[in-house]
Design a protein around this motif. Structure first.
Motif, mmCIF file in Angstrom:
data_model
loop_
_atom_site.group_PDB
_atom_site.id
_atom_site.type_symbol
_atom_site.label_atom_id
_atom_site.label_comp_id
_atom_site.label_asym_id
_atom_site.label_seq_id
_atom_site.Cartn_x
_atom_site.Cartn_y
_atom_site.Cartn_z
ATOM 1 N N THR A 1 32.846 36.430 34.819
ATOM 2 C CA THR A 1 34.250 36.550 34.440
ATOM 3 C C THR A 1 35.013 35.265 34.735
ATOM 4 O O THR A 1 35.794 34.773 33.914
ATOM 5 C CB THR A 1 34.903 37.725 35.184
ATOM 6 N N VAL B 1 36.567 32.539 31.785
ATOM 7 C CA VAL B 1 37.978 32.151 31.690
ATOM 8 C C VAL B 1 38.158 30.647 31.838
ATOM 9 O O VAL B 1 38.913 30.013 31.090
ATOM 10 C CB VAL B 1 38.813 32.912 32.739
ATOM 11 N N TYR C 1 43.792 37.344 31.071
ATOM 12 C CA TYR C 1 42.503 36.928 31.612
ATOM 13 C C TYR C 1 42.646 36.019 32.825
ATOM 14 O O TYR C 1 41.734 35.929 33.650
ATOM 15 C CB TYR C 1 41.648 36.273 30.521
ATOM 16 N N TYR D 1 35.167 45.332 31.304
ATOM 17 C CA TYR D 1 35.586 44.309 30.337
ATOM 18 C C TYR D 1 34.554 44.212 29.209
ATOM 19 O O TYR D 1 34.902 44.104 28.030
ATOM 20 C CB TYR D 1 35.708 42.922 30.989
ATOM 21 N N TYR E 1 35.657 39.515 25.020
ATOM 22 C CA TYR E 1 34.954 39.181 26.267
ATOM 23 C C TYR E 1 33.446 39.147 26.037
ATOM 24 O O TYR E 1 32.755 38.230 26.476
ATOM 25 C CB TYR E 1 35.317 40.201 27.342
#
Length: 286
Positions: free
Chosen positions: A11, A15, A26, A256, A263
């Motif tokens: 994650t 980003v 995000y 997500y 994503y």
């Protein structure tokens, strides 16, 4: 722990390595992933304390810092979910105001303030915990030092005050979240569904709603368990609630991935080391 470590690391990378993923939503989620990573890194110490509560091998400073970090990340995650939901409320219900207020720079500044606020709120833990000898009155060759809440914290009322703060940190945001998502749902129901922006809002709100639901299901037993343990030493309930607490830190990346095509696509591109998404993919996921 391994599943959560991998998911939250992905994650953060998604980003910060993909500029098109640096929306305010995000940015919040990546900061939450940092908090969840820190919580998961403390899991081995919690398991060690369950297996062998004494003697504590790491000294007083490590005892204080691990407990402080755990409490700080707990508060931080709650604040992130609350302010992310408030941000979505502004975007859906007050879109003109949101365009002015919700900039990336302000979001980054606010995230920094959330971390600072969580650290200040958790600071009393540094006075509450420490390494104490819990042995009997008679001398013994066994090392009985344990990382625990100190007698000072109990006698001074600091422990009771911190329990109140911790529960308020959960109950007040829970009420705010209930109100915010009720207003968002009402606003979206009154608007025509043909608007592409509203369809995007619906999808984002749906994903955040599932994240909030998972948060409540995992953290409500944790707070109830801590309160029961504080008053009546309900060890088994507290143990189960702790498992759910760590599960919450690991499950968000899965949510997500399940609910956001954007994503999933970006993770896939990052995993296979592609430098950009297809143009048609960017158009459909915008």
């Amino acid at each position: 722990m391994l599943f959560g470590f991998l998911g939250n690391t992905l994650t953060i990378l998604v980003v910060w390595l993909r500029p098109h993923m640096r929306s305010s939503t995000y940015l919040y989620l990546s900061s939450m992933a940092v908090s969840d990573l820190l919580i998961l890194l403390l899991l081995p110490l919690d398991l060690y304390k369950l297996w062998r509560p004494r003697p504590w091998p790491l000294g007083d400073l490590a005892c204080k810092m691990t407990m402080f970090l755990s409490e700080c990340c707990t508060f931080c995650t709650i604040l992130h979910i609350t302010f992310l939901s408030l941000e979505r409320y502004l975007a859906v219900c007050w879109p003109i105001m949101a365009k002015t207020l919700l900039t990336r720079r302000r979001t980054r500044t606010l995230i920094g303030c959330l971390w600072l606020g969580a650290a200040v709120s958790a600071a009393p833990v540094l006075l509450m915990v420490g390494v104490e000898d819990v042995g009997g009155e008679e001398p013994s060759d066994i090392d009985n030092r344990e990382c625990r809440c100190t007698h000072y914290a109990v006698s001074s009322g600091l422990l009771s005050a911190m329990m109140v703060v911790s529960n308020l940190y959960f109950l007040v945001p829970l009420c705010i979240l209930g109100l915010v998502y009720s207003l968002i749902g009402r606003t979206l129901c009154l608007r025509p569904q043909s608007s592409r922006r509203d369809q995007s809002h619906r999808h984002t709100v749906k994903m955040l709603g599932v994240i909030v639901l998972a948060f409540v299901l995992c953290w409500l037993p944790f707070h109830v368990g801590r309160t029961i343990f504080f008053f009546s030493m309900g060890t088994y309930f507290n143990l189960v609630s702790s498992v759910l607490f760590y599960l919450s830190a690991a499950v968000n990346p899965l949510l997500y991935n399940l609910m956001s095509e954007k994503y999933r696509h970006t993770v896939r591109s990052l995993t296979f080391s592609t430098n950009h998404l297809p143009r048609d993919g960017l158009t459909s996921l915008a």
